[in-house]
Design an enzyme around this catalytic site. Structure first.
Site, mmCIF file in Angstrom:
data_model
loop_
_atom_site.group_PDB
_atom_site.id
_atom_site.type_symbol
_atom_site.label_atom_id
_atom_site.label_comp_id
_atom_site.label_asym_id
_atom_site.label_seq_id
_atom_site.Cartn_x
_atom_site.Cartn_y
_atom_site.Cartn_z
ATOM 1 N N SER A 289 0.852 -1.188 0.000
ATOM 2 C CA SER A 289 0.000 0.000 0.000
ATOM 3 C C SER A 289 0.888 1.239 0.000
ATOM 4 O O SER A 289 1.642 1.440 -0.944
ATOM 5 C CB SER A 289 -0.945 -0.032 1.208
ATOM 6 O OG SER A 289 -1.850 1.046 1.164
ATOM 7 N N HIS A 316 -2.728 -1.019 -3.287
ATOM 8 C CA HIS A 316 -3.892 -0.173 -3.028
ATOM 9 C C HIS A 316 -3.773 1.122 -3.832
ATOM 10 O O HIS A 316 -2.863 1.927 -3.602
ATOM 11 C CB HIS A 316 -3.994 0.166 -1.543
ATOM 12 C CG HIS A 316 -4.248 -1.033 -0.680
ATOM 13 N ND1 HIS A 316 -3.949 -1.051 0.667
ATOM 14 C CD2 HIS A 316 -4.780 -2.253 -0.957
ATOM 15 C CE1 HIS A 316 -4.290 -2.229 1.173
ATOM 16 N NE2 HIS A 316 -4.788 -2.963 0.211
ATOM 17 N N ASP A 413 -4.293 -5.220 5.841
ATOM 18 C CA ASP A 413 -4.778 -6.005 4.708
ATOM 19 C C ASP A 413 -3.724 -7.029 4.284
ATOM 20 O O ASP A 413 -2.555 -6.696 4.094
ATOM 21 C CB ASP A 413 -5.101 -5.072 3.536
ATOM 22 C CG ASP A 413 -5.799 -5.794 2.396
ATOM 23 O OD1 ASP A 413 -6.512 -6.790 2.661
ATOM 24 O OD2 ASP A 413 -5.652 -5.360 1.235
#
Length: 473
Positions: A289, A316, A413
């Site tokens: 991310s 992301h 995540d």
């Protein structure tokens, strides 16, 4: 406690005011100056020494990208880029992330209140995460100096404990217990890196079965790299939908409906004749991310062209930006890097970046090929694409060697599904160490779950993957 000081840079006076108002809704942040272009921004950075900077990408005289590079050379600060959605803006945003920008957000539409509110939330989240990352880095460096000198650590004059909420940064917040610091001693000498085996407090490390079987084999990293050649393969072909099985395992609540084919070609896809390829023995799945684009460049430019495994990536990122990211990574990597599309067949020597705003899964066709499946189902962990969705899609495939990697990023995540893969006997699980993470959130979450077999600084991850696919561990 004084507020964190922010410099706002944008060529539009109206947009400077909007961004200033959005920032100062939170009393923890104070806009101490504004600038209309990159040249003014450099002057204001020297004059005001702000804690954070928001930077427009496209500006006259000196654009945001050039100003960012100068700031990173002269006086590094966390910089959050504000990007338009035009093609040039997206390309320059990707370049800015490579050049050291902390992250980016889309510029708000001034005609939609809801869009402004969404941007306000995202901007606040990014500002908070940037400060948390900056202060955590300072604490980490302080602890390293203490370890080297043997002197007791003094309390920082200001840290993030009690001053900034966790936001979406997950467990990687300064001031939490320091149990993960045992995994932070990864500063390396000139030789091959030695893996740091992560384990929860009081619990022995359990290596996956395949890793245990290969534990005595110590092939040299360089030999592993030389094992592969360096010519870039042809682009990936797509599978004929009819060749795919019409059923697949249920993943994140999704299951094929009766009569619904598993694969449907994307609207922009061209039909290509089916070509056979060597059966895959390995799949590498990567999640990241904040800080991910720069980390992905380091990873992919060090993997050889005929790396004998496809690399499937979740970064992301909003829609459209991932296409620019994949194109940019393709210019550096010996692998063929592309944005993933529905129905693509995974090939050795290729890397696939999940399209922004879409989940991706890996499914096995009736003919034994590994196929990308794209969907727009609900967000998972607040994200779409989600790393957990990709990782969990690999759970049923124990007949192939699976390698899961978590690199820099906010939140957690990917950690939950990495734990599931680890418990199922996955070949290897790798987490980027705090030493090189921009934000030590996602990797730390996995480390704390006790599901990481190798905790490594970023520059050591490519060699570990090369070694893993060669040795089968």
């Amino acid at each position: 406690m004084r507020p964190f000081r922010v410099l706002v840079v944008d060529d539009s006076k109206f947009m400077r005011q909007i961004i200033t108002d959005l920032i100062q809704k939170d009393s923890r942040f104070q806009v101490v100056g504004t600038a209309a272009n990159g040249i003014e921004a450099l002057e204001k950075v020297r004059e005001l020494n702000p804690d954070l900077i928001t930077m427009d990408v496209e500006m006259p005289e000196m654009n945001g990208l050039e100003a960012l590079k100068r700031i990173m050379q002269e006086q590094p600060k966390p910089v959050i880029m504000l990007s338009g959605i035009n093609e040039q803006g997206m390309k320059e945003t990707i370049l800015a992330l490579e050049s050291g920008a902390f992250d980016f957000i889309r510029k708000p539409s001034v005609v939609h209140d809801q869009d402004i509110n969404n941007v306000a939330k995202e901007l606040n989240k990014q500002l908070s995460a940037a400060i948390q990352a900056k202060e955590r880095r300072a604490l980490w460096e302080e602890e390293q100096k203490v370890k080297e000198s043997g002197e007791p650590r003094t309390q920082s004059s200001r840290n993030a404990t009690g001053t900034l909420p966790s936001m979406d940064a997950g467990p990687g917040i300064p001031g939490k217990d320091r149990q993960d610091k045992a995994q932070s001693e990864q500063r390396r000498g000139a030789g091959s890196p030695k893996d740091i085996e992560s384990k929860p407090k009081g619990q022995a490390v359990r290596k996956p079965p395949e890793a245990r079987q290969a534990a005595e084999r110590h092939e040299s990293t360089n030999a592993g790299r030389d094992h592969f050649k360096r010519s870039k393969p042809k682009p990936t072909q797509q599978a004929d939908p009819a060749a795919a099985t019409e059923t697949t395992s249920k993943v994140w609540g999704h299951q094929s409906r009766p009569g619904e084919p598993v694969l449907e070609r994307g609207a922009g896809s061209q039909h290509k004749a089916h070509q056979t390829s060597p059966a895959l023995e390995h799949i590498v799945a990567v999640g990241c991310s904040t800080g991910g684009p720069r980390a992905l460049r380091t990873l992919l430019e060090r993997l050889p062209a005929n790396f004998p495994a496809p690399v499937v990536i979740v970064q992301h990122m909003p829609p459209n930006f991932t296409k620019s990211l994949a194109a940019r990574l393709n210019t550096f990597s010996p692998l063929h890097v592309q944005e993933a599309e529905q129905g693509m067949v995974l090939k050795q020597g290729c890397a696939y970046v999940a399209p922004g705003g879409h989940h991706i899964r890996i499914v096995e066709s009736a003919g034994g090929e590994w196929i990308i499946r794209v969907s727009q189902e609900e967000q998972v962990n607040g994200h779409r694409p989600s790393v957990d969705v990709l990782f969990e899609s690999l759970l049923p495939f124990q007949h192939i060697k699976r390698h899961a990697v978590l690199m820099t990023g906010m939140g957690s995540d990917g950690a939950k599904a990495m734990k599931m893969l680890y418990d199922s006997g996955v070949s290897s699980t790798i987490a980027e160490s705090e030493e090189t993470c921009v934000v030590y959130g996602m990797p730390r979450s996995a480390v704390e779950l006790g599901c990481v077999s190798h905790v490594l600084p970023l520059h050591s991850i490519p060699d570990k993957l090369i070694q893993a696919v060669k040795n089968g561990k």
